[in-house]
Design a protein around this motif. Structure first.
Motif, PDB file in Angstrom:
ATOM      1  N   PRO A 187      -3.399 -56.398 -22.288  1.00 10.62           N
ATOM      2  CA  PRO A 187      -3.337 -55.416 -23.372  1.00 10.62           C
ATOM      3  C   PRO A 187      -2.286 -54.327 -23.199  1.00 10.62           C
ATOM      4  O   PRO A 187      -2.071 -53.533 -24.110  1.00 10.62           O
ATOM      5  N   GLY A 188      -1.597 -54.290 -22.048  1.00  7.46           N
ATOM      6  CA  GLY A 188      -0.632 -53.220 -21.820  1.00  7.46           C
ATOM      7  C   GLY A 188       0.620 -53.295 -22.659  1.00  7.46           C
ATOM      8  O   GLY A 188       1.389 -52.331 -22.727  1.00  7.46           O
ATOM      9  N   LEU A 189       0.846 -54.436 -23.305  1.00  5.40           N
ATOM     10  CA  LEU A 189       2.007 -54.616 -24.177  1.00  5.40           C
ATOM     11  C   LEU A 189       1.532 -55.358 -25.415  1.00  5.40           C
ATOM     12  O   LEU A 189       0.937 -56.435 -25.311  1.00  5.40           O
ATOM     13  N   ALA A 190       1.771 -54.784 -26.589  1.00 11.47           N
ATOM     14  CA  ALA A 190       1.308 -55.396 -27.833  1.00 11.47           C
ATOM     15  C   ALA A 190       1.925 -56.778 -28.006  1.00 11.47           C
ATOM     16  O   ALA A 190       3.058 -57.020 -27.576  1.00 11.47           O
ATOM     17  N   PRO A 191       1.212 -57.728 -28.641  1.00 14.74           N
ATOM     18  CA  PRO A 191       1.753 -59.076 -28.818  1.00 14.74           C
ATOM     19  C   PRO A 191       3.133 -59.102 -29.471  1.00 14.74           C
ATOM     20  O   PRO A 191       4.004 -59.876 -29.064  1.00 14.74           O
ATOM     21  N   ARG A 192       3.375 -58.239 -30.470  1.00 14.94           N
ATOM     22  CA  ARG A 192       4.695 -58.197 -31.100  1.00 14.94           C
ATOM     23  C   ARG A 192       5.764 -57.809 -30.085  1.00 14.94           C
ATOM     24  O   ARG A 192       6.844 -58.407 -30.029  1.00 14.94           O
ATOM     25  N   ASP A 193       5.480 -56.795 -29.269  1.00 15.60           N
ATOM     26  CA  ASP A 193       6.458 -56.337 -28.287  1.00 15.60           C
ATOM     27  C   ASP A 193       6.668 -57.380 -27.193  1.00 15.60           C
ATOM     28  O   ASP A 193       7.790 -57.573 -26.708  1.00 15.60           O
ATOM     29  N   GLN A 210      14.217 -72.831 -26.425  1.00 19.54           N
ATOM     30  CA  GLN A 210      12.908 -72.188 -26.436  1.00 19.54           C
ATOM     31  C   GLN A 210      12.742 -71.180 -27.572  1.00 19.54           C
ATOM     32  O   GLN A 210      11.643 -70.664 -27.793  1.00 19.54           O
ATOM     33  N   ILE A 211      13.829 -70.885 -28.277  1.00 19.48           N
ATOM     34  CA  ILE A 211      13.780 -69.794 -29.260  1.00 19.48           C
ATOM     35  C   ILE A 211      12.913 -70.145 -30.459  1.00 19.48           C
ATOM     36  O   ILE A 211      12.175 -69.288 -30.971  1.00 19.48           O
ATOM     37  N   THR A 212      12.963 -71.378 -30.938  1.00 18.75           N
ATOM     38  CA  THR A 212      12.209 -71.741 -32.141  1.00 18.75           C
ATOM     39  C   THR A 212      10.729 -71.411 -31.998  1.00 18.75           C
ATOM     40  O   THR A 212      10.138 -70.742 -32.862  1.00 18.75           O
ATOM     41  N   ALA A 218       6.773 -64.746 -32.499  1.00 21.97           N
ATOM     42  CA  ALA A 218       7.092 -63.332 -32.701  1.00 21.97           C
ATOM     43  C   ALA A 218       6.832 -62.908 -34.142  1.00 21.97           C
ATOM     44  O   ALA A 218       6.264 -61.834 -34.399  1.00 21.97           O
ATOM     45  N   MET A 219       7.226 -63.759 -35.085  1.00 23.80           N
ATOM     46  CA  MET A 219       7.021 -63.415 -36.496  1.00 23.80           C
ATOM     47  C   MET A 219       5.548 -63.502 -36.865  1.00 23.80           C
ATOM     48  O   MET A 219       5.064 -62.718 -37.685  1.00 23.80           O
ATOM     49  N   ASP A 220       4.814 -64.418 -36.252  1.00 17.01           N
ATOM     50  CA  ASP A 220       3.361 -64.433 -36.433  1.00 17.01           C
ATOM     51  C   ASP A 220       2.742 -63.134 -35.899  1.00 17.01           C
ATOM     52  O   ASP A 220       1.732 -62.659 -36.415  1.00 17.01           O
ATOM     53  N   ASN A 221       3.373 -62.591 -34.863  1.00 17.41           N
ATOM     54  CA  ASN A 221       2.877 -61.352 -34.248  1.00 17.41           C
ATOM     55  C   ASN A 221       3.391 -60.085 -34.934  1.00 17.41           C
ATOM     56  O   ASN A 221       3.106 -58.978 -34.462  1.00 17.41           O
ATOM     57  N   GLY A 222       4.158 -60.248 -36.020  1.00 16.33           N
ATOM     58  CA  GLY A 222       4.550 -59.080 -36.800  1.00 16.33           C
ATOM     59  C   GLY A 222       6.026 -58.738 -36.824  1.00 16.33           C
ATOM     60  O   GLY A 222       6.417 -57.768 -37.487  1.00 16.33           O
ATOM     61  N   LYS A 252      18.409 -68.571 -37.711  1.00 18.28           N
ATOM     62  CA  LYS A 252      18.583 -68.849 -39.140  1.00 18.28           C
ATOM     63  C   LYS A 252      17.628 -69.944 -39.596  1.00 18.28           C
ATOM     64  O   LYS A 252      16.984 -69.824 -40.655  1.00 18.28           O
ATOM     65  N   ASP A 253      17.509 -71.009 -38.824  1.00 13.46           N
ATOM     66  CA  ASP A 253      16.638 -72.124 -39.179  1.00 13.46           C
ATOM     67  C   ASP A 253      15.182 -71.687 -39.244  1.00 13.46           C
ATOM     68  O   ASP A 253      14.457 -72.052 -40.183  1.00 13.46           O
ATOM     69  N   VAL A 254      14.732 -70.904 -38.283  1.00 11.61           N
ATOM     70  CA  VAL A 254      13.347 -70.429 -38.277  1.00 11.61           C
ATOM     71  C   VAL A 254      13.076 -69.559 -39.499  1.00 11.61           C
ATOM     72  O   VAL A 254      12.075 -69.752 -40.195  1.00 11.61           O
ATOM     73  N   ILE A 255      13.973 -68.637 -39.782  1.00  8.86           N
ATOM     74  CA  ILE A 255      13.779 -67.724 -40.911  1.00  8.86           C
ATOM     75  C   ILE A 255      13.758 -68.486 -42.232  1.00  8.86           C
ATOM     76  O   ILE A 255      12.903 -68.230 -43.098  1.00  8.86           O
ATOM     77  N   GLU A 256      14.689 -69.422 -42.400  1.00  7.04           N
ATOM     78  CA  GLU A 256      14.763 -70.166 -43.659  1.00  7.04           C
ATOM     79  C   GLU A 256      13.531 -71.045 -43.870  1.00  7.04           C
ATOM     80  O   GLU A 256      13.006 -71.146 -44.982  1.00  7.04           O
TER      81      GLU A 256
END
Length: 260
Positions: A187-193, A210-212, A218-222, A252-256
């Protein structure tokens, strides 16, 4: 050259009073001065003043706190410890808590290697000492964790087991038991961070494969799509243009795909 450029950026930020000047740890190489840089590379100082200081850190796409987290992740991932005292102080001034810095270092041991995390300890220790940050502000080694999404974790673990269980059972086991059922739930670091740290480290080290997965997480986490794009622009200065552009098609691929 990367050390010289990074030193130029940090000195320029320092000169403008964005953060209190850090104390150079005993035995550490001192930061370069503006005069040092100008004597060797006047254009480099101009870019630092006009672009990094004058624009990058002021852009609205990421908060100063987020930019500090991204920068710390990149420096630790690339083992560029000469810059850490300055950027650790700046991070605290920008609202990153000592407990969060502790978790960032611990998290990066798993995503960039044990030695890189260990090499960040002396700089963090000196900054904490100079700012009177004690054990009461640092997370405990263990304790109650955040709740686990059992369904999502079960699906992830099943996929990894099917792909790699017969080849490297130890990797599969540690990934499940240590990373996703412990480290990611601290809990010391929020999932988004935590996701922001991970994606930044992957870009910084050129680990585009590993980025995809981690950008989607990360986007699921906010993390917002605009923040994901701004992250690449920031990291171009701290990790080099090739790393940022190598990651750009994946981002770009993930966002699209998420926009459909």
């Amino acid at each position: 050259m990367r050390v010289l450029a990074a030193a130029a950026f940090s000195f320029c930020l320092l000169a403008q009073g964005m953060a209190q000047a850090p104390t150079t740890p005993e035995g550490a190489k001192p930061m370069l001065t503006s005069q040092d840089i100008r004597a060797v590379a006047p254009a480099l100082e101009r870019y630092a003043q006009g672009v990094v200081l004058g624009d990058l850190w002021k852009r609205p796409g990421l908060s100063p706190r987020d930019r500090s987290i991204v920068t710390l992740a990149a420096l630790i991932a690339r083992d560029q410890t000469i810059e850490l005292p300055y950027y650790l102080n700046l991070a605290i001034d920008n609202g990153v808590k000592p407990a969060e810095i502790s978790e960032i270092i611990t998290h990066l041991a798993f995503y960039t290697g044990w030695a890189n995390a260990m090499n960040a300890i002396p700089a963090a220790s000196e900054v904490f000492r100079s700012r009177n940050i004690g054990a009461d502000q640092i997370p405990q080694a263990s304790g109650p964790n955040l709740p686990l999404d059992e369904a999502a974790e079960s699906q992830r673990a099943s996929r990894v087991e099917q792909q790699f269980g017969q080849i490297t059972p130890s990797l599969v086991q540690y990934t499940t038991d240590v990373l996703f059922r412990d480290l990611w739930l601290r809990p010391g670091l929020a999932p988004r961070d935590r996701s922001l740290v991970t994606v930044s480290a992957l870009v910084a080290t050129g680990q585009v494969a590993q980025i995809t997965y981690h950008l989607n997480r990360a986007m699921d986490n906010g993390l917002k799509r605009e923040e994901a794009g701004e992250l690449l622009g920031h990291l171009a200065f701290y990790t080099g243009w090739p790393n940022a552009f190598s990651a750009a098609p994946v981002v770009k691929d993930v966002i699209e795909k998420r926009s459909r």
